[in-house]
Enzyme design. Structure first.
Site, PDB file in Angstrom:
ATOM      1  N   GLY A 165       0.798  -1.220   0.000  1.00  0.00           N
ATOM      2  CA  GLY A 165       0.000   0.000   0.000  1.00  0.00           C
ATOM      3  C   GLY A 165       0.832   1.273   0.000  1.00  0.00           C
ATOM      4  O   GLY A 165       0.314   2.364   0.216  1.00  0.00           O
ATOM      5  N   LYS A 237      -4.753  -4.162   4.778  1.00  0.00           N
ATOM      6  CA  LYS A 237      -5.943  -4.875   5.265  1.00  0.00           C
ATOM      7  C   LYS A 237      -5.896  -5.094   6.785  1.00  0.00           C
ATOM      8  O   LYS A 237      -4.829  -5.374   7.333  1.00  0.00           O
ATOM      9  CB  LYS A 237      -6.029  -6.235   4.565  1.00  0.00           C
ATOM     10  CG  LYS A 237      -6.137  -6.113   3.057  1.00  0.00           C
ATOM     11  CD  LYS A 237      -5.776  -7.415   2.364  1.00  0.00           C
ATOM     12  CE  LYS A 237      -5.717  -7.206   0.857  1.00  0.00           C
ATOM     13  NZ  LYS A 237      -5.130  -8.360   0.153  1.00  0.00           N
ATOM     14  N   ARG A 291       1.250 -15.956  -4.471  1.00  0.00           N
ATOM     15  CA  ARG A 291       1.668 -16.589  -3.213  1.00  0.00           C
ATOM     16  C   ARG A 291       0.441 -16.822  -2.350  1.00  0.00           C
ATOM     17  O   ARG A 291      -0.670 -16.418  -2.705  1.00  0.00           O
ATOM     18  CB  ARG A 291       2.627 -15.656  -2.466  1.00  0.00           C
ATOM     19  CG  ARG A 291       1.997 -14.281  -2.244  1.00  0.00           C
ATOM     20  CD  ARG A 291       2.759 -13.434  -1.268  1.00  0.00           C
ATOM     21  NE  ARG A 291       2.333 -12.055  -1.295  1.00  0.00           N
ATOM     22  CZ  ARG A 291       1.284 -11.550  -0.663  1.00  0.00           C
ATOM     23  NH1 ARG A 291       0.484 -12.336   0.049  1.00  0.00           N
ATOM     24  NH2 ARG A 291       0.987 -10.267  -0.734  1.00  0.00           N
TER      25      ARG A 291
END
Ligand code: ADP
Length: 447
Positions: A165, A237, A291
């Site tokens: 981010g 998140k 991943r």
């Protein structure tokens, strides 16, 4: 099947991988920095190797040290976990060149998806819708203005090599753009070692919805439904849920089919996540993570599929045993990220854990590296525990999360538990009515 796997990571995710290996009867090798000598996964692993001092560059990012540890312990495969080397194509290649198996996708797929510009081009060619924006890197002011006029303000400047981010800049007008472009480029260079930046239309009220993919590299691909990760602070998140309260069955089916076709054509192997922004019924791809993701347990809860076990089976040459129609979705799951941080200021709060009591009971899972007496080091990510709960309905899940958070005792440090308690009591959250900007407004209201 492998007999011994080296886990090239730390914290809760290293423990998660250890657990999957154990259940498959596979021995584990932990690698750790000097700061992590007493970590739980190091204690539980069959063997452990100290690979360097606390600084990640000298330990968890030290490819040579990790490969040497694999060689001397006789490990056949390396699981990179989440973060550190998990999306490093050079590392995946080096592992293969050493005659070992990298538990993840091919180096080529990691490389394509690791650069947001090449990733967008690749998925567009595979029929996946993307956020409108520049088709490639933007360098000059003139070019920038041309593109901005075409896509329309507001626009978002993003780093091609970006992650976490970081380094995104919103520009609402031409003046913003002139001032922010050089800043974005220099930040991209210092954060990611690559100054390539590109533009996207800045969406004002999207949700972050991502699709969990599992492929075997032999053309078989399934998806495990979506996760809604709209609850974010600074694009990071904090809480994730599955299914998304915003999607209906038709929308889920439609995006699922597009993704299956694309990933099948690509021949994608292992677990991967296609991240989308979702606004007014439309999906716009933003990036693919090649991943495992931190929030994978919510998908495991609603499907009953063990993603790490599947990654290991696929890396060992196994085929997917499930077809899409065999994937059964049931109930709802929510994960909260418990960080060693002050719940209001988010100041890091490393230190020694005093009293420790993890919640339990029906539908509760705790993926955590914590134990009483453990010292949370100050050198790494602040995520120390993930509390994941399951319910037959979203409502049951919320009730369960409330009581599990009440039970959780983590003494000695500050954590984000009180913040989660406030969030899940909010009427908007309870009805599922929130976008990626909701948490910022919520924090402002609470201040
Ligand atoms: P990173 O790789 O740094 O995590 P992403 O591209 O995955 O970056 O975006 C992270 C978050 O930033 C998204 O979940 C969303 O909240 C926000 N974001 C990204 N692109 C856009 C966009 N075009 N418009 C609005 N918000 C965006």
């Amino acid at each position: 099947m492998f007999e011994k796997i080296l886990i090239a990571n730390r914290g809760e995710i290293a423990l998660r991988i250890h657990r999957a290996c154990r259940e498959l009867g596979i021995q584990t090798v932990a690698v750790h920095s000097t700061a992590d000598a007493d970590a739980m996964h190091v204690r539980l692993a069959d063997e452990s190797v100290c690979i360097g001092p606390p600084a990640p560059r000298q330990s968890y990012l030290n490819m040579q040290a990790i490969l040497t540890a694999a060689t001397i312990t006789g490990a056949e495969a390396i699981h990179p976990g989440v973060g550190f080397l998990a999306e490093n194509a050079d590392f995946a290649q080096m592992v293969q060149d050493h005659g070992l198996v990298f538990i993840g996708p091919s180096p080529e797929h990691i490389r394509i998806m690791g650069d947001k510009i090449t990733a967008k081009r690749a998925v567009q060619a595979l029929g996946i819708p993307t956020v409108p924006g520049s088709d490639g890197p933007v360098t000059s002011d003139e070019e920038a203005l041309d593109i901005a006029r075409r896509i329309g303000f507001p626009i978002l400047i993003k780093a091609a090599a970006g992650g976490g981010g970081k380094g995104m800049k919103i520009c609402r007008n031409e003046e913003d753009l002139r001032t922010q472009l050089p800043v974005a480029r220099s930040e991209a260079r210092s954060f990611f070692g690559n100054d390539a930046v590109f533009f996207e239309k800045f969406l004002e009220k999207p949700r972050h919805i991502e699709l969990q993919i599992l492929g075997d590299g032999q053309g078989n691909v399934i998806h495990l439904g979506e996760r809604d990760c709209s609850l974010q602070r600074r694009h990071q998140k904090l809480l994730e849920e599955a299914p998304s309260p915003a999607l209906n069955a038709d929308e889920r089916e439609a995006i699922g089919q597009i993704a299956l076709k694309a990933m099948g054509t690509l021949g994608y192997a292992s677990a991967g996540t296609l991240e989308f922004l979702y606004e007014d019924g439309q999906f716009y791809f933003i990036e693919m993570n090649t991943r495992l993701q931190v929030e994978h347990p919510v998908s495991e809860f609603i499907t009953g599929i063990d993603l790490v076990r599947e990654q290991i089976r696929i890396a060992a040459g196994g085929k997917l045993t499930l077809k899409q129609e065999d994937v059964r979705f049931s109930g709802a799951a929510i994960e909260v990220r418990i960080n060693a941080e002050h719940p209001e200021t988010f100041a890091p709060s490393p230190g020694k854990i005093g009293e420790y009591h993890a919640p339990g009971g029906p539908g509760v899972r705790v993926d955590s590296a914590l134990y009483s007496g453990y010292k949370v080091p100050s050198h790494y990510d602040s995520l120390v525990s993930k509390l994941i709960v399951y319910g037959k309905t979203r409502n049951e899940c919320l009730m369960r999360l409330r009581r599990a958070l009440e039970e959780y005792v983590i003494g000695g440090i500050q954590t984000t538990i009180p913040l989660h308690q406030k969030i899940i009591a909010d009427p908007d959250f309870i009805t599922g009515d929130y976008t990626i900007h909701w948490l910022e407004h919520f924090m402002e209201r609470a201040a």
